[in-house]
Design a protein around this motif. Sequence first.
Motif, mmCIF file in Angstrom:
data_model
loop_
_atom_site.group_PDB
_atom_site.id
_atom_site.type_symbol
_atom_site.label_atom_id
_atom_site.label_comp_id
_atom_site.label_asym_id
_atom_site.label_seq_id
_atom_site.Cartn_x
_atom_site.Cartn_y
_atom_site.Cartn_z
ATOM 1 N N GLN A 39 0.816 -1.216 0.000
ATOM 2 C CA GLN A 39 0.000 0.000 0.000
ATOM 3 C C GLN A 39 0.846 1.261 0.000
ATOM 4 O O GLN A 39 0.528 2.226 -0.667
ATOM 5 C CB GLN A 39 -0.955 0.012 1.194
ATOM 6 N N LEU A 62 3.090 -9.886 11.567
ATOM 7 C CA LEU A 62 2.170 -9.218 10.651
ATOM 8 C C LEU A 62 2.491 -7.743 10.607
ATOM 9 O O LEU A 62 2.810 -7.158 11.633
ATOM 10 C CB LEU A 62 0.750 -9.360 11.184
ATOM 11 N N ILE A 63 2.376 -7.121 9.423
ATOM 12 C CA ILE A 63 2.543 -5.680 9.417
ATOM 13 C C ILE A 63 1.169 -5.010 9.466
ATOM 14 O O ILE A 63 0.162 -5.578 9.055
ATOM 15 C CB ILE A 63 3.370 -5.167 8.221
ATOM 16 N N GLY A 64 1.169 -3.805 10.015
ATOM 17 C CA GLY A 64 -0.087 -3.079 10.150
ATOM 18 C C GLY A 64 0.191 -1.608 10.239
ATOM 19 O O GLY A 64 1.339 -1.156 10.180
ATOM 20 N N SER A 65 -0.883 -0.817 10.358
ATOM 21 C CA SER A 65 -0.690 0.621 10.511
ATOM 22 C C SER A 65 -1.535 1.120 11.662
ATOM 23 O O SER A 65 -2.577 0.552 11.975
ATOM 24 C CB SER A 65 -1.103 1.349 9.228
ATOM 25 N N TYR A 71 3.905 -0.585 11.143
ATOM 26 C CA TYR A 71 4.622 -1.351 12.156
ATOM 27 C C TYR A 71 4.557 -2.849 11.876
ATOM 28 O O TYR A 71 3.778 -3.297 11.029
ATOM 29 C CB TYR A 71 4.048 -1.064 13.552
ATOM 30 N N ALA A 73 3.999 -6.443 14.106
ATOM 31 C CA ALA A 73 3.611 -6.958 15.421
ATOM 32 C C ALA A 73 4.324 -8.289 15.626
ATOM 33 O O ALA A 73 4.278 -9.163 14.759
ATOM 34 C CB ALA A 73 2.104 -7.152 15.499
ATOM 35 N N HIS B 487 -9.113 0.254 11.609
ATOM 36 C CA HIS B 487 -9.187 0.239 10.148
ATOM 37 C C HIS B 487 -10.581 -0.026 9.595
ATOM 38 O O HIS B 487 -10.854 0.256 8.443
ATOM 39 C CB HIS B 487 -8.188 -0.787 9.587
ATOM 40 N N ILE B 518 -3.627 0.290 6.347
ATOM 41 C CA ILE B 518 -3.195 -0.964 5.718
ATOM 42 C C ILE B 518 -3.640 -2.186 6.514
ATOM 43 O O ILE B 518 -3.292 -3.305 6.197
ATOM 44 C CB ILE B 518 -1.658 -1.019 5.526
ATOM 45 N N GLY B 519 -4.426 -1.965 7.564
ATOM 46 C CA GLY B 519 -4.856 -3.093 8.384
ATOM 47 C C GLY B 519 -3.896 -3.319 9.527
ATOM 48 O O GLY B 519 -2.933 -2.580 9.697
ATOM 49 N N CYS B 520 -4.170 -4.348 10.332
ATOM 50 C CA CYS B 520 -3.310 -4.602 11.489
ATOM 51 C C CYS B 520 -3.434 -6.063 11.910
ATOM 52 O O CYS B 520 -4.133 -6.842 11.281
ATOM 53 C CB CYS B 520 -3.680 -3.694 12.655
ATOM 54 N N GLU B 521 -2.737 -6.397 12.996
ATOM 55 C CA GLU B 521 -2.697 -7.787 13.437
ATOM 56 C C GLU B 521 -4.038 -8.243 14.016
ATOM 57 O O GLU B 521 -4.229 -9.419 14.277
ATOM 58 C CB GLU B 521 -1.564 -7.995 14.445
ATOM 59 N N LYS B 524 -6.523 -8.236 10.182
ATOM 60 C CA LYS B 524 -6.076 -9.089 9.081
ATOM 61 C C LYS B 524 -6.414 -10.575 9.314
ATOM 62 O O LYS B 524 -7.038 -11.197 8.460
ATOM 63 C CB LYS B 524 -4.578 -8.912 8.851
#
Lengths: 114, 841
Positions: A39, A62-65, A71, A73, B487, B518-521, B524
């Motif tokens: 993204q 996992l990456i996230g925002s 970031y 996790a 998100h 962009i989503g997260c843990e 997702k």
Amino acid sequence: METSNTTWTNICAANDLTPNAGICALYNEQQVAIFLCKQTNNVYAVANYDPFGGANVLSRGLIGSTQDIIYVASPLYKQRFNLSTGECLDSPDHKLKTYNVRIENDQVQLKEAS
Amino acid sequence: MSKQRVIVVGNGMVGHKFIDTIIGSDNHNFEVITFSEESRLAYDRVQLSYFFSGKTADDLALTDAAYYEENGIKFVLNDKVVDLDFPNKNVITASGRVESYDKLVLATGSFPFVPPIPGNDQEHCHVYRTIDDLENITESGKTSKVGVVIGGGLLGLEAGNALVNLGVETHIVEFAPRLMAVQLDDGGGALLKRKIEELGVQVHTQKATTEIVAGEQCRYRMNFADGSFLETDMIIFSAGIRPQDELARSCGIAIGERGGIVINNHCQTNIDDVYAIGECALWENFIFGLVAPGYQMAKVAAAHMQGDKETEFTGADMSTKLKLLGVDVASIGEVHGQTPGAQSYTYHDEIEQVYKRLIVSADGKKMVGAVLVGDVEAYGTLLQLKLNDMDLPANPSVLILPAAGGEEAAGMGVDALPDTAAICSCFDVSKGDIKEAVAAGCCSMGDLKESTKAATGCGGCSALAKQVLDSELASLGFEVNKDICEHFAYSRQELADIIRVKRIKTFSALLAECGSGIGCEICKPAVASILASYWNDYVLEDEHVGLQDTNDNYLGNMQKDGTYSVVPRMPGGEVTPDGLIAIGQIANEFNLYTKVTGGARVDLFGAQLHQLPTIWKKLVDAGFETGHAYGKSLRTVKSCVGDTWCRYGVKNSIGFAIELENRYKGLRSPHKVKFGVSGCTRECAEAQGKDFGLIATDGGWNLYFGGNGGMRPRHGDLFASDLTDEQVRTYIDRIYMFYIRTADRLQRTSVWLENLEGGIEYLRKVVVDDSLNINAELEAEMQNNIAHYQCEWKTTIESPEKLKRFKHFINSQEQDSGLVYKIVRGQRFPLEKEIEVTELV
Ligand SMILES: Cc1cc2nc3c(=O)[nH]c(=O)nc-3n(C[C@H](O)[C@H](O)[C@H](O)COP(=O)(O)OP(=O)(O)OC[C@H]3O[C@@H](n4cnc5c(N)ncnc54)[C@H](O)[C@@H]3O)c2cc1C
Ligand code: HEM
Ligand code: SF4
């Protein structure tokens, strides 16, 4: 593998990266986690060692925002680390080492952050 | 009004905390300059020992130049303040620089005490305080075989660990009769000594070093007062700290008899506008050698400077919990029997090597202190009892006795704590503060951390903080925000509806449809699970890879050391002898720890990422499939043998169990799902404790739903009686799919059922009477799933592209060097890491 700290080192082909996930590279005898975020179209590189879990696993997180921060996790106990600065969002006293990373001529390259 | 000038002498942990507090206060009117004798800005001394496990000076940094510059903080490194001119309000540095101040803060810390032993100043004699010291120690280590630490206190043991890490033969020499003389009693000290000696560190107590001379085998020889001696190549002194008060002393600031800058409750010294904080400060004749009290002083001084005369420093608790050389140690309150009439309870388990002593007041009502070695589980509860001066339970010994078979360890519920109870000591957050935060709308740990900072320091209080948070939320009957995360402004159920109705197939499509970022843990894996429940795609499709928890992503549960478990499916717990032999051979070949689980199958632990495909190839060749132990999906169907073998059985429970396990295997759901099938009402398979339970009767199957084991056990509700096999399949198809559609993320069927308005009655109307007119849809969705089942491991090992990711390094064949094992009961276990976290309390 002898590499200098001030030049870029080729690590792997750009298409070895999986979009929105991480891989681990061996660089200057250090384990480095590299992430490709589709993204934002950015690559990030931080130390692979999770200081909380005490294991070399961050490339498998996992990456996230959150807001504007991208970031990763930890897959062990879920602490989140800012991929740009290495800072832990959940415990500001912990910080990961970060590396310079880029894609050049279809190669992923690393360099020590100055 | 022109800005006030504040000078901070010393940029250590506490000096930096003071500056950070000023930066964080609204509309402050200060211009700050800080001087440091060291060559770097503040770093985390508490974590200093991590330097040996690969952390760099940058990792330890608490701040950097950019942050100070951004916030207008001036700093001067490598320049020691050597004189203070009070009449003119100036400070003078070694380089001759003169700066004026309106307010002056001394945060000069302390220095290690080196006993005046002749020969103590040789090249390979070190102290343990700064990054520079550690660099010097590392250098010496390269040319040393043997190393000695003088001093067996907290820091001495840390230094001992450093020597172990450097690979030298390590000795600890202590003057007192026991280790950690300040914190431990004799029993605790003795056990600690034993445990440390088991790790190969040699401990010598009651040894007073008289001189250090040239050695014969090694570089040096230490002679002791009792005539004995020890040879060594390097020495680290860790014999206590002394407040760094030289500057203050030479300028006439009041100093305590045994050193330390005297301060009052506002951290003021006897000179106007001069404050002292941290380890250089002496409060009520006491130096605090821990960082938390220093942080409190920093806040008090900052508040006082801004006109707040209410905030005071009133002492600090010195209780400690640490992991030293891999041994858990804790000490609370007063433990040396100095309280008149105090009595104690001692629990000493020599087999498990646990020592616990609880010291109580003469009347047995209050706690005086406690020592814990080897098992510090009780620390949180005991600390709260002590800090809040709470009444002890009628039989205080339960507080330190181990829990008998399966019981919860004795503790006190958080409801019993008073509002003043300190939950987070790092940031001084009380139970009352958490209550207020909850009342003001905070409803998650994330919110709580942001608004109160609780659990963001050492993290030791996070479990307790969470409990208080939950109990407050519950007692306020709070309407919890159902949004799954930042998100998506939808609950899991709403997202599931959107995905189903709009036939969304990928996470990015969903994000485009109704999300942000962009989503997260959190979102997702939840979305991955919904996508899998409806479309039952192969989970490692490229589109899905970035979504799953590592567990789903590498088709195995990650273990604490980063390796994985391997769990082949054994429907109904049935396995042929040949199958069992194959598993045994594979476990043997890869040295996997092997255990029969409560799920009636065999788990293999310790597989490295690159080994997974080979292991699974062998398992698949031997006829096994993935057991989906890693997924939120059907786990196992537990069963008895039923009428095939059992004298009492009335139906073929094992046959039906296998059929059901094969029917629903691989199906992703909001949480894991377990089944049980018993062949008669004796219920040997404990089916009522499962999500779906079946018990055979003369008239057919009784179907139970919503059972659960674990933390909150629950027996399932009887859904229907005397069903045929066909009816069972139909009803389970419908209930299962209805649950998948409507449950929250990570909501087990038991909780879902309890929250379902109308409960089991309502569920019967939907499933049996089709009151919502959705049964046809539910059944079709289930059929679709069953038709698309695949063994994910089989698919994976057949795809070279997918296998690329099963490798530790993308650019090397090497393996993770961080894996270390010990052998226990003939099998391999991960070795506990030493000194992982030195927790501050
Ligand atoms: C290895 C180790 C482990 C520890 N572990 C723990 C732990 O687990 N828990 C805990 O609570 N505490 C621990 N501590 C103690 C903790 O680090 C100290 O309490 C804390 O650092 C004190 O902060 P301070 O700012 O008062 O002093 P410091 O951090 O020592 O900072 C003082 C600074 O002032 C500078 N300075 C001194 N004089 C001058 C001058 N005249 N001019 C300019 N600069 C000057 C010094 O060079 C130094 O940089 C540990 C300490 C060590 C060494
Ligand atoms: C939130 C709570 C729980 C979590 C996070 C959890 C986690 C896990 C994990 C990760 C595994 C797989 C181990 C592996 O393969 O590496 C597992 C297995 C197992 N758990 Fe739990 N569990 C929880 C609650 C429960 C409860 C309540 C029970 C039973 C009452 C239970 C019984 C089992 C059994 C029997 C197994 C082995 C199953 C098998 O062979 O696959 N667990 N659990
Ligand atoms: S439940 Fe009934 S059939 Fe099954 S083993 Fe027990 S007694 Fe036998």
